[in-house]
Design a protein around this motif. Structure first.
Motif, PDB file in Angstrom:
ATOM      1  N   GLN A 113       0.691  -0.938   0.086  1.00 13.04           N
ATOM      2  CA  GLN A 113      -0.288  -0.238   0.146  1.00 13.04           C
ATOM      3  C   GLN A 113       0.970   1.259  -0.214  1.00 13.04           C
ATOM      4  O   GLN A 113       0.700   2.560  -0.695  1.00 13.04           O
ATOM      5  N   GLY A 114       1.366   1.311   0.779  1.00 14.46           N
ATOM      6  CA  GLY A 114       2.738   2.531   0.885  1.00 14.46           C
ATOM      7  C   GLY A 114       3.205   2.678   2.410  1.00 14.46           C
ATOM      8  O   GLY A 114       2.536   1.690   3.527  1.00 14.46           O
ATOM      9  N   THR A 115       2.844   4.077   2.871  1.00 16.47           N
ATOM     10  CA  THR A 115       3.701   4.339   3.573  1.00 16.47           C
ATOM     11  C   THR A 115       2.374   5.584   4.226  1.00 16.47           C
ATOM     12  O   THR A 115       1.764   6.230   4.231  1.00 16.47           O
ATOM     13  N   ILE A 126      -8.064  18.350   2.079  1.00 21.78           N
ATOM     14  CA  ILE A 126      -7.562  17.832   0.745  1.00 21.78           C
ATOM     15  C   ILE A 126      -8.214  16.620   0.578  1.00 21.78           C
ATOM     16  O   ILE A 126      -9.073  15.864   1.066  1.00 21.78           O
ATOM     17  N   LYS A 127      -7.837  16.237  -1.006  1.00 23.85           N
ATOM     18  CA  LYS A 127      -9.099  14.730  -1.187  1.00 23.85           C
ATOM     19  C   LYS A 127      -8.071  13.511  -1.591  1.00 23.85           C
ATOM     20  O   LYS A 127      -6.731  14.022  -2.216  1.00 23.85           O
ATOM     21  N   ILE A 128      -8.677  12.817  -2.019  1.00 24.77           N
ATOM     22  CA  ILE A 128      -7.794  11.845  -2.069  1.00 24.77           C
ATOM     23  C   ILE A 128      -7.059  11.907  -3.764  1.00 24.77           C
ATOM     24  O   ILE A 128      -7.559  12.666  -4.794  1.00 24.77           O
ATOM     25  N   SER A 129      -6.076  11.526  -3.722  1.00 21.38           N
ATOM     26  CA  SER A 129      -4.877  12.252  -5.746  1.00 21.38           C
ATOM     27  C   SER A 129      -4.466  13.044  -5.411  1.00 21.38           C
ATOM     28  O   SER A 129      -4.106  13.810  -6.665  1.00 21.38           O
ATOM     29  N   SER A 130      -5.064  14.238  -4.178  1.00 16.32           N
ATOM     30  CA  SER A 130      -4.032  15.503  -4.542  1.00 16.32           C
ATOM     31  C   SER A 130      -2.706  15.079  -3.926  1.00 16.32           C
ATOM     32  O   SER A 130      -2.485  14.196  -2.929  1.00 16.32           O
ATOM     33  N   PRO A 131      -1.366  15.860  -4.115  1.00 14.85           N
ATOM     34  CA  PRO A 131      -0.320  16.030  -4.657  1.00 14.85           C
ATOM     35  C   PRO A 131      -0.096  16.778  -3.157  1.00 14.85           C
ATOM     36  O   PRO A 131      -0.569  17.658  -2.206  1.00 14.85           O
ATOM     37  N   ILE A 132       0.211  16.158  -2.063  1.00 18.94           N
ATOM     38  CA  ILE A 132       1.584  16.368  -0.974  1.00 18.94           C
ATOM     39  C   ILE A 132       2.964  16.482  -0.600  1.00 18.94           C
ATOM     40  O   ILE A 132       3.853  15.449  -1.587  1.00 18.94           O
ATOM     41  N   LYS A 147      -2.864   8.217  -1.746  1.00 12.73           N
ATOM     42  CA  LYS A 147      -2.935   7.263  -2.192  1.00 12.73           C
ATOM     43  C   LYS A 147      -5.261   6.908  -1.898  1.00 12.73           C
ATOM     44  O   LYS A 147      -6.624   6.495  -2.091  1.00 12.73           O
ATOM     45  N   SER A 148      -4.965   7.013   0.104  1.00 13.14           N
ATOM     46  CA  SER A 148      -6.605   7.131   0.492  1.00 13.14           C
ATOM     47  C   SER A 148      -5.857   7.427   2.313  1.00 13.14           C
ATOM     48  O   SER A 148      -4.970   8.187   2.458  1.00 13.14           O
ATOM     49  N   MET A 149      -6.894   8.011   2.364  1.00 16.68           N
ATOM     50  CA  MET A 149      -7.363   8.745   3.508  1.00 16.68           C
ATOM     51  C   MET A 149      -8.702   7.259   4.399  1.00 16.68           C
ATOM     52  O   MET A 149      -9.498   6.907   3.743  1.00 16.68           O
ATOM     53  N   GLN A 150      -8.276   7.229   6.147  1.00 16.72           N
ATOM     54  CA  GLN A 150      -9.091   6.725   6.907  1.00 16.72           C
ATOM     55  C   GLN A 150      -8.898   7.537   8.251  1.00 16.72           C
ATOM     56  O   GLN A 150      -8.392   7.892   8.529  1.00 16.72           O
ATOM     57  N   LEU A 167      -3.131   9.576   6.500  1.00 20.04           N
ATOM     58  CA  LEU A 167      -3.144   9.675   5.109  1.00 20.04           C
ATOM     59  C   LEU A 167      -2.093   7.625   4.229  1.00 20.04           C
ATOM     60  O   LEU A 167      -1.071   8.341   5.110  1.00 20.04           O
ATOM     61  N   CYS A 168      -2.250   7.547   3.600  1.00 22.84           N
ATOM     62  CA  CYS A 168      -1.518   6.531   3.126  1.00 22.84           C
ATOM     63  C   CYS A 168      -0.887   7.564   1.501  1.00 22.84           C
ATOM     64  O   CYS A 168      -1.705   7.502   0.855  1.00 22.84           O
ATOM     65  N   VAL A 169       0.650   7.212   1.699  1.00 27.53           N
ATOM     66  CA  VAL A 169       1.215   7.947   0.621  1.00 27.53           C
ATOM     67  C   VAL A 169       1.962   6.779  -0.148  1.00 27.53           C
ATOM     68  O   VAL A 169       3.165   6.374   0.390  1.00 27.53           O
ATOM     69  N   PRO A 170       2.025   6.079  -1.296  1.00 24.93           N
ATOM     70  CA  PRO A 170       2.863   5.518  -1.863  1.00 24.93           C
ATOM     71  C   PRO A 170       4.526   6.122  -2.195  1.00 24.93           C
ATOM     72  O   PRO A 170       4.381   7.101  -2.446  1.00 24.93           O
ATOM     73  N   GLY A 171       5.063   5.047  -2.184  1.00 27.98           N
ATOM     74  CA  GLY A 171       6.610   5.215  -1.825  1.00 27.98           C
ATOM     75  C   GLY A 171       7.308   6.085  -1.863  1.00 27.98           C
ATOM     76  O   GLY A 171       8.511   6.726  -2.209  1.00 27.98           O
ATOM     77  N   LEU A 172       6.950   6.185  -0.416  1.00 23.50           N
ATOM     78  CA  LEU A 172       7.130   6.951   0.981  1.00 23.50           C
ATOM     79  C   LEU A 172       8.368   5.626   1.499  1.00 23.50           C
ATOM     80  O   LEU A 172       7.221   5.285   2.272  1.00 23.50           O
ATOM     81  N   ASP A 173       9.273   6.504   1.728  1.00 20.88           N
ATOM     82  CA  ASP A 173       9.546   4.875   2.584  1.00 20.88           C
ATOM     83  C   ASP A 173       9.629   5.891   4.491  1.00 20.88           C
ATOM     84  O   ASP A 173      10.800   6.924   4.549  1.00 20.88           O
ATOM     85  N   ALA A 174       9.206   5.184   5.159  1.00 19.05           N
ATOM     86  CA  ALA A 174       9.046   5.291   6.468  1.00 19.05           C
ATOM     87  C   ALA A 174       9.520   5.613   7.829  1.00 19.05           C
ATOM     88  O   ALA A 174       9.810   6.167   8.423  1.00 19.05           O
TER      89      ALA A 174
END
Length: 653
Positions: A113-115, A126-132, A147-150, A167-174
């Motif tokens: 999923q991502g971090t 902010i909405k899903i698919s918004s840049p951060i 990518k997604s929010m809960q 917030l779930c952000v793909p491609g980010l090293d935790a």
């Protein structure tokens, strides 16, 4: 008051009285609301326990806690294929277009999923698919998208200020992120240095000198910085509730919704630090350290009682008075003065403009009970030394002291009838080799507050002559002060006195001794002629003089009804009375008049013109000039009895 069902009424009343007495000594005061309640009356394991006072408690809390000033947009959550609408709370005063700021308090990876970043939305939405972006990680991590929010384990499509969210952000090293700030692109500023409005923490007892270093915490970031303080006096003289509110409103309108921010990032007027704007056109006084006390009742652009943080006995007395008043319940907290500070960070800091900063001395002894929090501040503007250093007007006040060596002629000043000098001669202010041309025209002050202007040098030993337009009551040996401002980074290295203003000129009548010699301010010998000026007609027939008025007032005109020609009326004053008694009234047959002519006029052309004395209607005739200052001789065949300073008129035509 919980578990109230277990106590008798008498005990509850006693407890309430004790609690209110304790709270009255704090900032909460006597008006604290106390609610009696019990969540399970009588105890036991009843399925529906009886409750007491809980609705009243909820109502009291609702009255005390205000609704946050933000907009909560309708949040849509999806669960098992169904859409559920979230709550909506609208406030027209909130700007929903502010930047998205997200305080990260924890992060962890989810395989495939991502971090996931958990934290609180400080402002914006902010909405899903918004840049951060993650400012602290640099530009190489830009371009990430949500990518997604809960929220509380429920998927949502958008969040806004105040929401706790993951917030779930793909491609980010935790491993790169632990705590910090995430935001929309361009939302935060990189600060190498900043201008901040600051207040001291009253409980901090350490010294706070110019250029000292502190640990400064902004949000989750703590770095070392150097602090330089200035402008406490100017801020105390100009700061008022109206000005503060106006500036606060102006900044809100310009920068968007700051009230949606969290406290740590300047979202509220925390620590008494309003949203101000720095004025580069204003002059501020340099400080050796943070000011601890400014007497705002005496404060002004020219002064104010200031106590430096180095400490003094007067400050200790004020602290004792403060503690005494606090014990009596008259005050609950003394507000520390606001001042400006230039904070230079050893490492760049990413944060939004208006963030709250807390400065501390974490290198202090951990076993000591002393407070380590030094001051709090609000970052109001990014500071770039190469651009902004020359724009700042920071001055230091310089002072030179001299003495009154000799007094000029005495005058009886119009209005208050005090004996004053319009000219004095000073010394000990300059050295013999000083270039006096640099100081001619500068203003000096006496110890009594009279303001004069250096007109010229006097001799070759560094002496000088000072003119006082309104006169001075100074005496020989009194101190003279030359005060001026010097500005840092001033290429001209000039001496400025814009804050000192010369008074309006007040004329007076010159005083003569009875033997006819001018009074120079020296002490009269015992038995010698005293000075008399109140009753000029009682003096022997000898020359007496008055101050020369400016050659002013001959711009008035009047119409002769018989000849219908325009005549110009000139007015002047009797300066000197000369000659012998010519008539029975014992008057003088000659007077010296000033103010009728300018210095460049040829007075001989006016010989024979009539001059009328306004008080006595005595008429004289102009004989000719007297000296080179526009004075003239006037002959009175019938004698003139008017006192010195009497107005006379001459009509041209």
């Amino acid at each position: 008051l919980n578990k109230c069902d277990l106590f008798a009424e008498v005990e509850l009343v006693s407890v309430e009285r004790k609690i209110k007495g304790a709270l009255s000594k704090t900032k909460f005061g006597h008006d604290t609301v106390l609610v009696r309640c019990a969540a399970n009356v009588g105890g036991g394991g009843a399925k529906k326990p009886e409750i007491r006072g809980i609705p009243e408690l909820i109502k009291a809390i609702g009255q005390m806690v205000g609704v946050p000033e933000r907009i909560r947009k309708t949040v849509t959550s999806s669960s098992a294929g169904k859409n559920t609408k979230g709550s909506t709370n609208t406030n027209a005063n909130t700007n929903t277009s502010s930047h998205f700021l997200f305080a990260i308090d924890h992060c962890f990876p989810i395989r495939g999923q991502g971090t996931v970043l958990t934290g609180t939305v400080l402002s914006g939405s902010i909405k899903i698919s918004s840049p951060i972006t993650f400012p602290i990680l640099g530009s190489k991590h830009d371009g990430r998208k949500v990518k997604s929010m809960q929220m509380f384990r429920r998927p949502v499509s958008s969040v806004t200020a105040g929401d706790r969210v993951g917030l779930c952000v793909p491609g980010l090293d935790a491993k790169l992120v632990e705590r910090g700030l995430a935001c929309s692109p361009g939302a935060v500023t990189l600060f190498d240095a900043a201008l901040a409005v600051v207040r001291k923490v009253r409980y901090y007892k350490g010294k706070m000198t110019h250029g000292s270093k502190y640990h400064v915490t902004v949000g989750h970031c703590t770095v070392m910085c150097t602090a330089q303080f200035f402008g406490a006096k100017e801020m105390a003289s100009s700061h008022s509730k109206a000005v503060q509110q106006q500036r606060h409103d102006d900044v809100e309108e310009h920068d968007g919704d700051r009230k949606g921010l969290g406290t740590s990032l300047g979202g509220v007027d925390a620590a008494g630090l309003p949203h101000l704007q720095f004025d580069y056109d204003r002059e501020f006084e340099f400080q050796d350290g943070m000011i601890q006390d400014v007497d705002s009742n005496l404060g002004s652009e020219a002064g104010g009682q200031i106590t430096n943080d180095a400490g003094s006995s007067s400050m200790e007395v004020k602290d004792e008075n403060y503690r005494s008043e606090k014990r009596r319940g008259n005050i609950s907290e003394r507000e520390q003065p606001m001042q400006w500070a230039l904070l230079t960070f050893e490492s760049p800091v990413y944060c939004p403009l208006g963030s709250l900063a807390i400065a501390s001395r974490l290198d202090s002894d951990v076993n000591s009970s002393a407070c380590r929090l030094a001051f709090a501040g609000r970052l109001v503007e990014k500071f770039e030394p190469q651009r902004d250093l020359k724009r700042m007007k920071i001055y230091t006040t310089k002072q030179k002291e001299g003495i009154v060596q000799r007094l000029g002629s005495p005058y009886l000043r119009n209005g208050d009838k005090k004996i004053v000098r319009y000219e004095i001669y000073g010394s000990d202010l300059f050295k013999k080799e000083t270039d006096m041309s640099l100081f001619v025209g500068m203003k000096v002050e006496t110890s009594s507050g009279d303001v004069g202007q250096i007109k010229s040098t006097f001799g070759t030993a560094g002496k000088f002559k000072v003119n006082f337009p309104a006169g001075t009551t100074a005496r020989e040996g009194d101190k003279l002060f030359l005060r001026f401002r010097k500005f840092a980074n001033d290429e001209k290295k000039g001496m400025y006195q814009n804050n000192i203003v010369l008074p309006v000129a007040i004329p007076g009548v010159q005083i003569e001794s009875e033997n006819g010699s001018k009074e120079k301010g020296k002490k009269q010998k015992k038995g010698g002629g005293g000075i008399k000026a109140k009753n000029v007609s009682s003096l022997p027939l000898q020359p007496v003089k008055a101050e020369v008025p400016p050659p002013s007032s001959y711009a008035t005109t009047e119409m002769d009804s018989k000849t219908t020609t325009m005549k110009s009326k000139r007015t002047g004053q009797i300066l000197t009375l000369k000659g012998n008694a010519a008539t029975e009234n014992g008057g003088y047959d000659m007077a010296i008049v000033g103010g009728l002519f300018a210095m460049e006029e040829n007075i001989r052309l006016f010989a024979g013109h009539d001059v009328i004395v306004s008080k006595s209607d005595e008429i004289g005739s102009i004989v000719g000039p007297f000296g080179k200052a526009g004075k003239c001789k006037v002959s009175f065949k019938g004698g003139v009895t008017a006192p010195l300073g009497t107005t006379v008129e001459m009509v041209d035509g």
